[in-house]
Structures are given as structure tokens and as C-alpha cells.
Write a protein that holds these residues in place. Structure first.
Motif, PDB file in Angstrom:
ATOM      1  N   GLY A   1       0.799  -1.227   0.000  1.00  0.00           N
ATOM      2  CA  GLY A   1       0.000   0.000   0.000  1.00  0.00           C
ATOM      3  C   GLY A   1       0.826   1.267   0.000  1.00  0.00           C
ATOM      4  N   LEU A   2       1.992   1.229  -0.641  1.00  0.00           N
ATOM      5  CA  LEU A   2       2.869   2.393  -0.682  1.00  0.00           C
ATOM      6  C   LEU A   2       2.492   3.327  -1.820  1.00  0.00           C
ATOM      7  N   THR A   3       2.809   4.608  -1.657  1.00  0.00           N
ATOM      8  CA  THR A   3       2.723   5.535  -2.773  1.00  0.00           C
ATOM      9  C   THR A   3       3.804   5.161  -3.783  1.00  0.00           C
ATOM     10  N   PRO A   4       3.688   5.597  -5.040  1.00  0.00           N
ATOM     11  CA  PRO A   4       4.760   5.333  -6.006  1.00  0.00           C
ATOM     12  C   PRO A   4       6.103   5.865  -5.532  1.00  0.00           C
ATOM     13  N   GLU A   5       6.074   7.008  -4.836  1.00  0.00           N
ATOM     14  CA  GLU A   5       7.322   7.602  -4.352  1.00  0.00           C
ATOM     15  C   GLU A   5       7.966   6.726  -3.274  1.00  0.00           C
ATOM     16  N   ALA A   6       7.164   6.256  -2.319  1.00  0.00           N
ATOM     17  CA  ALA A   6       7.701   5.410  -1.253  1.00  0.00           C
ATOM     18  C   ALA A   6       8.199   4.081  -1.804  1.00  0.00           C
ATOM     19  N   ALA A   7       7.438   3.501  -2.736  1.00  0.00           N
ATOM     20  CA  ALA A   7       7.837   2.227  -3.339  1.00  0.00           C
ATOM     21  C   ALA A   7       9.147   2.376  -4.105  1.00  0.00           C
ATOM     22  N   SER A   8       9.293   3.473  -4.827  1.00  0.00           N
ATOM     23  CA  SER A   8      10.529   3.721  -5.577  1.00  0.00           C
ATOM     24  C   SER A   8      11.698   3.944  -4.641  1.00  0.00           C
TER      25      SER A   8
ATOM     26  N   ILE B   1       9.843  12.086  -3.164  1.00  0.00           N
ATOM     27  CA  ILE B   1      10.729  10.976  -3.491  1.00  0.00           C
ATOM     28  C   ILE B   1      12.080  11.090  -2.787  1.00  0.00           C
ATOM     29  N   ASP B   2      12.644  12.274  -2.733  1.00  0.00           N
ATOM     30  CA  ASP B   2      13.950  12.435  -2.095  1.00  0.00           C
ATOM     31  C   ASP B   2      13.860  12.228  -0.589  1.00  0.00           C
ATOM     32  N   ALA B   3      12.817  12.778   0.033  1.00  0.00           N
ATOM     33  CA  ALA B   3      12.646  12.628   1.478  1.00  0.00           C
ATOM     34  C   ALA B   3      12.382  11.177   1.846  1.00  0.00           C
ATOM     35  N   ALA B   4      11.591  10.478   1.042  1.00  0.00           N
ATOM     36  CA  ALA B   4      11.293   9.073   1.311  1.00  0.00           C
ATOM     37  C   ALA B   4      12.552   8.221   1.218  1.00  0.00           C
TER      38      ALA B   4
ATOM     39  N   ASP C   1       9.394  -7.115   8.554  1.00  0.00           N
ATOM     40  CA  ASP C   1      10.273  -6.286   9.372  1.00  0.00           C
ATOM     41  C   ASP C   1      10.027  -4.796   9.179  1.00  0.00           C
ATOM     42  N   VAL C   2       9.772  -4.398   7.938  1.00  0.00           N
ATOM     43  CA  VAL C   2       9.617  -2.975   7.669  1.00  0.00           C
ATOM     44  C   VAL C   2       8.382  -2.404   8.370  1.00  0.00           C
ATOM     45  N   GLN C   3       7.399  -3.262   8.646  1.00  0.00           N
ATOM     46  CA  GLN C   3       6.175  -2.797   9.303  1.00  0.00           C
ATOM     47  C   GLN C   3       6.257  -2.848  10.827  1.00  0.00           C
ATOM     48  N   THR C   4       7.287  -3.483  11.342  1.00  0.00           N
ATOM     49  CA  THR C   4       7.403  -3.626  12.797  1.00  0.00           C
ATOM     50  C   THR C   4       8.664  -2.997  13.366  1.00  0.00           C
ATOM     51  N   TYR C   5       9.589  -2.595  12.506  1.00  0.00           N
ATOM     52  CA  TYR C   5      10.886  -2.091  12.950  1.00  0.00           C
ATOM     53  C   TYR C   5      10.760  -0.695  13.554  1.00  0.00           C
ATOM     54  N   LYS C   6      11.222  -0.526  14.785  1.00  0.00           N
ATOM     55  CA  LYS C   6      11.121   0.767  15.470  1.00  0.00           C
ATOM     56  C   LYS C   6      12.445   1.239  16.061  1.00  0.00           C
ATOM     57  N   GLU C   7      13.505   0.463  15.882  1.00  0.00           N
ATOM     58  CA  GLU C   7      14.756   0.754  16.572  1.00  0.00           C
ATOM     59  C   GLU C   7      15.363   2.099  16.186  1.00  0.00           C
ATOM     60  N   LEU C   8      15.226   2.522  14.940  1.00  0.00           N
ATOM     61  CA  LEU C   8      15.760   3.816  14.508  1.00  0.00           C
ATOM     62  C   LEU C   8      14.634   4.817  14.270  1.00  0.00           C
ATOM     63  N   LYS C   9      13.522   4.592  14.974  1.00  0.00           N
ATOM     64  CA  LYS C   9      12.348   5.475  14.889  1.00  0.00           C
ATOM     65  C   LYS C   9      11.783   5.531  13.473  1.00  0.00           C
ATOM     66  N   PHE C  10      11.831   4.399  12.786  1.00  0.00           N
ATOM     67  CA  PHE C  10      11.255   4.322  11.445  1.00  0.00           C
ATOM     68  C   PHE C  10       9.751   4.145  11.560  1.00  0.00           C
ATOM     69  N   ASP C  11       8.987   5.073  11.003  1.00  0.00           N
ATOM     70  CA  ASP C  11       7.526   5.038  11.047  1.00  0.00           C
ATOM     71  C   ASP C  11       7.012   4.592   9.682  1.00  0.00           C
ATOM     72  N   PHE C  12       6.695   3.314   9.555  1.00  0.00           N
ATOM     73  CA  PHE C  12       6.275   2.771   8.273  1.00  0.00           C
ATOM     74  C   PHE C  12       4.984   3.413   7.782  1.00  0.00           C
ATOM     75  N   ASN C  13       4.039   3.649   8.684  1.00  0.00           N
ATOM     76  CA  ASN C  13       2.761   4.232   8.275  1.00  0.00           C
ATOM     77  C   ASN C  13       2.929   5.639   7.717  1.00  0.00           C
ATOM     78  N   LEU C  14       3.920   6.357   8.222  1.00  0.00           N
ATOM     79  CA  LEU C  14       4.220   7.685   7.683  1.00  0.00           C
ATOM     80  C   LEU C  14       4.976   7.560   6.372  1.00  0.00           C
ATOM     81  N   PHE C  15       5.942   6.648   6.342  1.00  0.00           N
ATOM     82  CA  PHE C  15       6.749   6.438   5.135  1.00  0.00           C
ATOM     83  C   PHE C  15       5.882   6.027   3.949  1.00  0.00           C
ATOM     84  N   LYS C  16       4.937   5.128   4.144  1.00  0.00           N
ATOM     85  CA  LYS C  16       4.149   4.583   3.039  1.00  0.00           C
ATOM     86  C   LYS C  16       3.289   5.631   2.355  1.00  0.00           C
ATOM     87  N   LYS C  17       3.042   6.767   3.014  1.00  0.00           N
ATOM     88  CA  LYS C  17       2.207   7.826   2.448  1.00  0.00           C
ATOM     89  C   LYS C  17       3.025   8.932   1.787  1.00  0.00           C
ATOM     90  N   SER C  18       4.343   8.783   1.794  1.00  0.00           N
ATOM     91  CA  SER C  18       5.218   9.859   1.317  1.00  0.00           C
ATOM     92  C   SER C  18       4.963  10.194  -0.149  1.00  0.00           C
TER      93      SER C  18
END
Length: 254
Positions: A28-35, A133-136, A113-130
Motif C-alpha cells: 500500500g505504498l505511494t509510487p514515491e515510497a515504493a521507488s 521521493i527524495d525525502a522518502a 520487518d519494515v512494518q514492525t521495525y522501530k529501533e531507529l524510529k522508522f515510522d512505516f505508516n508515515l513512510f508509506k504515504k510519502s
């Protein structure tokens, strides 16, 4: 910003585009997040599932000790390698310290892993809506992969190359009514201008070729379209392209 073009060979771009479309449809990623995700993995491992970190394309089984990364993201954190090994053992009954990893192992683990990983404060739900392209791309490499030498500009250029394949640049700029413009003054923001001219912030950025929300005093912005920017068509997962290189074999992913 460095603009690098054609970083990938035809075979590599086909592979990266295939996986970007898979990520987009399945996660369910945006084209930018998927790329962005595909570009980072491409730079880490070229999607070689049993790749061992090192000079050239080294392949084999997971080395349980030491700092060498393994598989798609070339993970160097020992805890991440252990999670990968345990995941494949539990879900596929395969010991990747004895049998080389396959794409189905790498993808299934990444998806989990990408949906559960929190060690480096990675927010998958935020990332998937990006939509940037450069920020993602930066978000994925710094907060998920944690690469020691990210070479961010190259990753971002690759991400844009992939994005242009799965979401061709819109021709809507030809429909701009260039008689309707706005000269940025002190205090202006994109959100305020978008509301004023009854246009979305994303449309405003698109028709002016903006990659961030930053605007400058005196900058000329086009603020009206003759027709709405269409919603990109729903992406579908294609049949994997025919493999033409030995270092990146298609295995029994599906």
C-alpha cells in the motif's frame, strides 16, 4: 542537488521497477515510497537474495558471526541478521546458514520487518504515504537501513529513475494557465496559497516542479490549472521480467 541519470542497467532497472510495483501493490505504498524502497535495496544488494557484503558480488549463506551484512539490505546489525535467520527458519523451515537465501525469504522478511521495525524510529505508516521521493529515500536509508555510507544523492537519483518508470512524469504542466500566477511575498506558505487558489498543495508543487514545501520571496508560482490533475491509475504487479544477468537470478519467489 545532484541530478544523476541512468544509473541502472536495463536489466537492473527492470528488476528494481518490478519490485517497486510489488511493494506498491502489496504494502500500500505511494509510487514515491515504493521507488525509494526499491532504490535503497538496489544500491545495497541489487536484489540478490543470497548476497554477502563485500567487494563485488559475493554470494553464499549467512555468516552468523562477524559484521558482514547479508541479503537484500546488507544488514550489518547482528540482531537484524539473527531476526532474518530465525524468521526464515520459522516460516520456511530453511536454515540460511546452510542453504542460500531466496527472494521469497528476503521479501517475506522485509515485508514483516519494515512494518514492525522501530529501533531507529522508522515510522512505516508515515513512510508509506510519502509523496516526496527524495525525502522518502532519505527516510528509508537513515531510519530503516541505517547504512554506514548511504551515498544519498545516488540513491535519490536511482529512486527518481524508478519512479519515472512506474509513474511517468505528468504532462499536466502543458495545461497550466500561465496567465494566473502568484509572486511569493513574505509570510506566504504553500498551504495558504493552495487554499486561496482552491488547489491542493500537491497540485501546486506538481505544476511548479517543487520537491519540497520551501518557497522564496519573489518566486513566481503558477497557481491555476485548466483541468484537474488526474489521480494516477492503480498499479498492478507485472510478471517478472526475463532474467539476463547471472548475479541477480529470479528464484521461486512466486
Amino acid at each position: 542537488m545532484i541530478r544523476l541519470k541512468h544509473l541502472l542497467t536495463e536489466a537492473n532497472i527492470d528488476t528494481a521497477v518490478y519490485w517497486a510495483k510489488t511493494f506498491q501493490a502489496d504494502l500500500g505504498l505511494t509510487p514515491e515510497a515504493a521507488s525509494a524502497m526499491a532504490a535503497n535495496i538496489q544500491h545495497e544488494s541489487e536484489f540478490v537474495a543470497d548476497r554477502v557484503q563485500g567487494t563485488g558480488v559475493q554470494r553464499g549463506t549467512l555468516k552468523d558471526s562477524g559484521k558482514l551484512g547479508y541479503s537484500w539490505a546488507q544488514w550489518t546489525h547482528h540482531s537484524r541478521k539473527t531476526k532474518f535467520k530465525d524468521f526464515v527458519k520459522s516460516n520456511f523451515n530453511t536454515d540460511i546458514t546452510k542453504t542460500p537465501a531466496l527472494s521469497k525469504h528476503a521479501y517475506a522478511f522485509l515485508k514483516h520487518d519494515v512494518q514492525t521495525y522501530k529501533e531507529l524510529k522508522f515510522d512505516f505508516n508515515l513512510f508509506k504515504k510519502s509523496k516526496d521521493i527524495d525525502a522518502a529515500t532519505e527516510d528509508f536509508v537513515t531510519k530503516y537501513e541505517g547504512a554506514g555510507t548511504p551515498r544519498l544523492e545516488k540513491r535519490q537519483a536511482t529512486a527518481r529513475e524508478i519512479l519515472n518508470k512506474i509513474k511517468p512524469k505528468s504532462k499536466q504542466t502543458n495545461n497550466i494557465n500561465k496567465s494566473v500566477t502568484h509572486i511569493v511575498k513574505s509570510g506566504d506558505t504553500l498551504s495558504e496559497l493552495a487554499a486561496k487558489y482552491k488547489i491542493t498543495v500537491q497540485q501546486l508543487k506538481q505544476i511548479n516542479g517543487l520537491t519540497s514545501d520551501n518557497i522564496k520571496i519573489g518566486q513566481k508560482l503558477y497557481v491555476q490549472l485548466t483541468k484537474p490533475v488526474p489521480t494516477p491509475p492503480k498499479q498492478t504487479v507485472p510478471t517478472p521480467p526475463k532474467q539476463t544477468i547471472k548475479d541477480n537470478p529470479w528464484d521461486d519467489m512466486f
